[in-house]
Design an enzyme around this catalytic site. Structure first.
Site, PDB file in Angstrom:
ATOM      1  CB  CYS A   3      24.104  15.761 -38.181  1.00  0.00           C
ATOM      2  SG  CYS A   3      25.683  15.184 -38.829  1.00  0.00           S
ATOM      3  CG  HIS A  49      26.928  20.504 -38.318  1.00  0.00           C
ATOM      4  ND1 HIS A  49      26.358  20.155 -39.524  1.00  0.00           N
ATOM      5  CD2 HIS A  49      26.707  19.454 -37.482  1.00  0.00           C
ATOM      6  CE1 HIS A  49      25.828  18.945 -39.432  1.00  0.00           C
ATOM      7  NE2 HIS A  49      26.018  18.503 -38.199  1.00  0.00           N
ATOM      8  CG  ASP A 100      27.323  22.480 -41.700  1.00  0.00           C
ATOM      9  OD1 ASP A 100      28.314  22.002 -41.106  1.00  0.00           O
ATOM     10  OD2 ASP A 100      26.291  21.835 -41.933  1.00  0.00           O
TER      11      ASP A 100
END
Length: 438
Positions: free
Chosen positions: A253, A380, A346
């Protein structure tokens, strides 16, 4: 610390049955990234049963799962061969009960905090019927417990307070030297160590690096000061147990966005793994010596609200716009190879699009050792194998839970593949005289 013990399983005599019902999980004590085999026996043949798993985290929250199975002609169930007919999943998935663990309190996420002092204790229960609505009145016929550790015997944890650098260094047992890796989590701040401790258990000298909201670090990171991350790389390379003249970086991230900047500007970075991240700088201005990079502002007004949850991906504006070209990270400058691991479901960011943009730029600029690994159906949060699927959870950044995306089986299957491929990539590309490989 983890201690390996013998396994005997659990036994119980079923009412009216001359045979003992047995339930075994092997190994009973293991690292959290290792598979567990679950078997049951001594049951009536061709009978529907329920297997249930639950674990209590360090905050006291309960996570649970269950699946229904039919015994074979010998009254046995083996999750390596037996198909779940219903419950939280269907099909032959030996680790399905671990994958499907979900919080009793909505939107909690199962995260190990104390990796050294204790394991997660996963309780397995067998009910000789289909348990549609569990209650305290339902008692399992037999139970067993497995210990899931996040650190192998002999791994050392050293608290890091070196100059400005804060974190925890995990060293494998033995003299080494070992390939050095810096590992970071996303923009929530603090320090999470479970990936670093598992990487050290697999032969890496791994620095879990904090960069905000930890000890005396600022609560928020308004500017990405790349010098701080260079100091962390220099600290790791000074350790006599670290091999070579470069380090690897593994991040997810926002931290993977920083990792891509590290790869592009820091000479110490030799190999980089980016898990689901943009290819441009968002939100935080970057400085490094006489280099500065403007960030693409978040478009918070574009986030989508779905009942009680938020989808953030639309807040990341298109980095291909002419006004944002100076914010695109110059991946072609990277000393070593870069591996993007992306889930195509994601929902926090369009990670597959961003990874392909980075790949196209690298190819256009003549850099060949950039790789994109796409995992169909994954979201994710690509975490180590055996980690529960978490499609949505509460986030400190937002007043409502955040959608991470993904689908249970493909996501958890991707976690197993990603973990193996990431470790192979780092082993192949760290150390003196290595050439980039995938």
């Amino acid at each position: 610390m983890m201690i390996i013990t013998d396994i005997s399983g659990s036994l119980c005599r079923c009412s009216g049955s001359p045979e003992m019902i047995g339930l075994a999980a092997t190994p009973e004590v293991s690292l959290a990234d290792e598979p567990v085999r679950i078997r049951a026996w001594g049951l009536p043949p061709q009978t529907a049963i329920t297997l249930r798993a639950w674990v209590r985290d360090e905050k006291g929250d309960i996570f649970h799962s269950r699946a229904f199975y039919q015994t074979d002609t010998e009254g046995k169930v083996d999750l390596e061969q037996s198909e779940a007919t219903g419950g939280d999943f269907r099909g032959i998935y030996p680790m399905g009960l671990f994958w499907a663990l979900k919080p009793t309190t909505p939107y909690r996420r199962l995260i190990k905090q104390d990796v050294m002092g204790s394991p997660f204790l996963v309780h397995l229960e067998l009910y000789p019927s289909v348990l549609l609505v569990p209650s305290e009145d339902h008692l399992p016929a037999v139970t067993t417990v497995v210990e899931r550790w996040y650190v192998a015997p002999g791994v050392q944890r050293l608290q890091v307070r070196d100059g400005r650098v804060r974190g925890a260094l995990f060293l494998p047992p033995g003299e080494g030297p070992f390939p050095g890796v810096i590992e970071m989590f996303g923009g929530l701040g603090g320090l999470l160590e479970f990936r670093s401790s598992l990487l050290a258990s697999r032969g890496f000298a791994c620095l879990a690096l904090a960069y905000s909201a930890y000890e005396d670090l600022p609560k928020f990171m308004p500017t990405v000061d790349l010098t701080y991350f260079e100091e962390a790389a220099q600290f790791l390379l000074r350790n006599p147990k670290v091999s070579g003249d470069g380090v690897g970086v593994v991040a997810v991230c926002k931290a993977a966005e920083i990792a891509l900047c590290m790869a592009s500007y820091l000479p110490q970075v030799q190999a980089t793994v980016c898990l689901n991240c943009p290819n441009a700088l968002y939100g935080n201005f970057l400085t490094y010596g006489n280099i500065s990079m403007e960030a693409i502002p978040y478009q918070i007004q574009k986030v989508q609200i779905h009942s009680e949850t938020i989808q953030f991906s639309s807040a990341l504006d298109d980095p291909r716009k002419p006004e944002y070209q100076d914010s695109v990270i110059p991946i072609e400058r990277a000393r070593g190879p870069v591996l993007f691991c992306v889930g195509d479901k994601d929902q926090l960011c369009e990670s597959l699009f961003f990874a392909n943009e980075a790949l196209a730029r690298a190819r256009k600029k003549g850099k060949q050792n950039v790789y994109v690994r796409r995992y169909p159906g994954a979201g994710h949060l690509l975490e180590p194998p055996g980690s529960p699927f978490c499609p949505v959870s509460q986030s400190a950044f937002f007043p409502v839970p955040v959608i991470w995306g993904g689908e249970l089986v493909p996501h958890c299957t991707a976690q197993e593949t990603c973990w193996r491929e990431m470790r192979d990539f780092l082993h192949s590309n760290l150390g003196p005289g290595t050439k980039s490989k995938l």
